[in-house]
Design an enzyme around this catalytic site. Structure first.
Site, PDB file in Angstrom:
ATOM      1  N   LYS A  16       0.836  -1.209   0.000  1.00 39.67           N
ATOM      2  CA  LYS A  16       0.000   0.000   0.000  1.00 39.67           C
ATOM      3  C   LYS A  16       0.867   1.253   0.000  1.00 39.67           C
ATOM      4  O   LYS A  16       0.620   2.199  -0.751  1.00 39.67           O
ATOM      5  CB  LYS A  16      -0.943  -0.020   1.213  1.00 39.67           C
ATOM      6  CG  LYS A  16      -2.042  -1.072   1.084  1.00 39.67           C
ATOM      7  CD  LYS A  16      -2.879  -1.247   2.345  1.00 39.67           C
ATOM      8  CE  LYS A  16      -3.864  -2.414   2.126  1.00 39.67           C
ATOM      9  NZ  LYS A  16      -4.808  -2.611   3.235  1.00 39.67           N
ATOM     10  N   GLN A  70      -4.639  -1.534   9.610  1.00 38.69           N
ATOM     11  CA  GLN A  70      -4.668  -2.855   8.985  1.00 38.69           C
ATOM     12  C   GLN A  70      -5.289  -3.880   9.936  1.00 38.69           C
ATOM     13  O   GLN A  70      -4.960  -3.926  11.121  1.00 38.69           O
ATOM     14  CB  GLN A  70      -3.236  -3.273   8.589  1.00 38.69           C
ATOM     15  CG  GLN A  70      -3.152  -4.538   7.765  1.00 38.69           C
ATOM     16  CD  GLN A  70      -3.674  -4.390   6.336  1.00 38.69           C
ATOM     17  OE1 GLN A  70      -3.844  -3.275   5.833  1.00 38.69           O
ATOM     18  NE2 GLN A  70      -3.944  -5.496   5.691  1.00 38.69           N
ATOM     19  N   ASP A 110     -10.928   3.207   4.375  1.00 33.89           N
ATOM     20  CA  ASP A 110     -11.317   1.797   4.304  1.00 33.89           C
ATOM     21  C   ASP A 110     -12.836   1.635   4.238  1.00 33.89           C
ATOM     22  O   ASP A 110     -13.341   0.567   3.901  1.00 33.89           O
ATOM     23  CB  ASP A 110     -10.827   1.048   5.562  1.00 33.89           C
ATOM     24  CG  ASP A 110      -9.614   0.178   5.301  1.00 33.89           C
ATOM     25  OD1 ASP A 110      -9.471  -0.306   4.163  1.00 33.89           O
ATOM     26  OD2 ASP A 110      -8.834  -0.017   6.245  1.00 33.89           O
TER      27      ASP A 110
END
Ligand code: L34
Length: 295
Positions: free
Chosen positions: A53, A97, A120
């Site tokens: 990422k 994460q 997200d």
């Protein structure tokens, strides 16, 4: 004839080129989109995803910071880190994460992220907006799947779609996006999970089969309809090659199903790269919204 490959990696590159052009345009206005990724613990798969990422962000001209914290980090410490970035105006996207270590309350952490920086799409406010069909950050993997289908010319409207898996990250949201009354939606959706009585009965009816169960190669050829489009979301590490590289397989038995499907995503190189790309999309979008730039 074997199935056509839906090459997520290639489609991801195309979208990234579009995003890089957009980032360059923003830079002419003095705007640099900023992303922070927060990783707690040392899970090798999570480390590799987070690294990818940051690398992709960098390649697109997005400012990115990676904050890694040991597995023993307390919930309070993590919440304090999030608060720091909530009030940092150079950062437009905050990604924590998952999974988190068990001693940390995931829902509490996700709810602590400023919904305006929730790239997200996991904050309850954004989940609610998604369900209502209101503009919001869409979760990256489900959004990536919709983009894959659209950019591959797969019609979802009126299609029988079967989703296997009911996670908050993939199954639930992708089912919801597919029933929305708009392009990329309008499907008839069946959601299967571990308590589904006869899985094959459902999967065999699917025009589009989306599998996010986390069970290596569980979908066999005899569970798939001839000519179906198969999207394999699974990324399972089943060992190491002699050179020490992880061997990855999906939730679909690729070798069998490729002979029956019309189109299929490979693992690796299918949905995974799209997840990362849609995160970049959301980060750019967030920077634009923060600076009142429309569309
Ligand atoms: N907060 N946590 C948060 N957001 C997410 O969107 C994720 N996810 C899932 C796990 N936790 C998360 C990801 O980023 C899964 N995931 C993810 C991201 C990228 C890839 C796979 C899963 C990926 O790039 N896969 C490559 C192979 C990579 C490898 O070699 O390990 C592929 O081609 O499929």
């Amino acid at each position: 004839m074997p199935a056509a490959l839906i090459r997520g990696k290639d489609i991801a590159v195309t979208i990234q080129e579009e995003l890089a052009a957009e980032v360059r345009h923003l830079q002419t206005m003095g705007i640099v989109p900023g992303l922070v990724t927060i990783l707690v613990g040392d899970d090798p798969a999570s480390q590799s995803y987070v690294r990818a990422k940051n690398k992709t962000a960098h390649a697109l001209g997005i400012h990115s910071e990676q904050r890694s914290r040991p597995a023993a980090t307390t919930e309070e410490e993590l919440l304090a880190l999030i608060a720091e970035y909530n009030s940092n105006s150079a950062i437009h996207g905050i990604l924590v994460q998952l999974p988190l270590p068990r001693h940390i309350d995931e829902s509490k952490v996700l709810a602590a992220i400023d919904p305006a920086k929730d790239v997200d799409g996991f904050h309850p406010v954004n989940v609610g907006k998604m369900l209502l069909g209101e503009p919001c950050f869409l979760p990256c993997t489900p959004h990536g799947i919709i983009e894959l289908l659209q950019r591959s010319g797969v019609e979802t409207s009126g299609a029988e779609v079967v989703v296997v898996g009911r996670s908050n990250i993939v199954g639930k949201p992708v089912a919801n996006l597919l029933i929305q009354k708009r392009a990329g939606g309008n499907a008839t959706v069946t959601l299967c999970h571990t308590r589904t009585r006869d899985m094959a009965f459902h999967t065999k009816r699917a025009d589009i089969l989306i599998v996010a169960a986390g069970v290596p190669q569980m979908i066999k050829a005899d569970m798939v309809k001839e000519g179906a489009v198969v999207i394999d979301v699974g990324v399972n590490r089943i060992g190491e090659s002699e050179s020490g590289k992880a061997i990855l397989v999906g939730d679909v038995d690729f070798a069998g199903v490729v002979e029956k499907a019309k189109a299929i995503t490979p693992v690796p190189g299918g949905v995974g790269p799209m997840t990362i790309t849609m995160l970049m999309h959301n980060t750019v979008q967030s920077a634009k919204t923060a600076h009142n730039i429309m569309a």
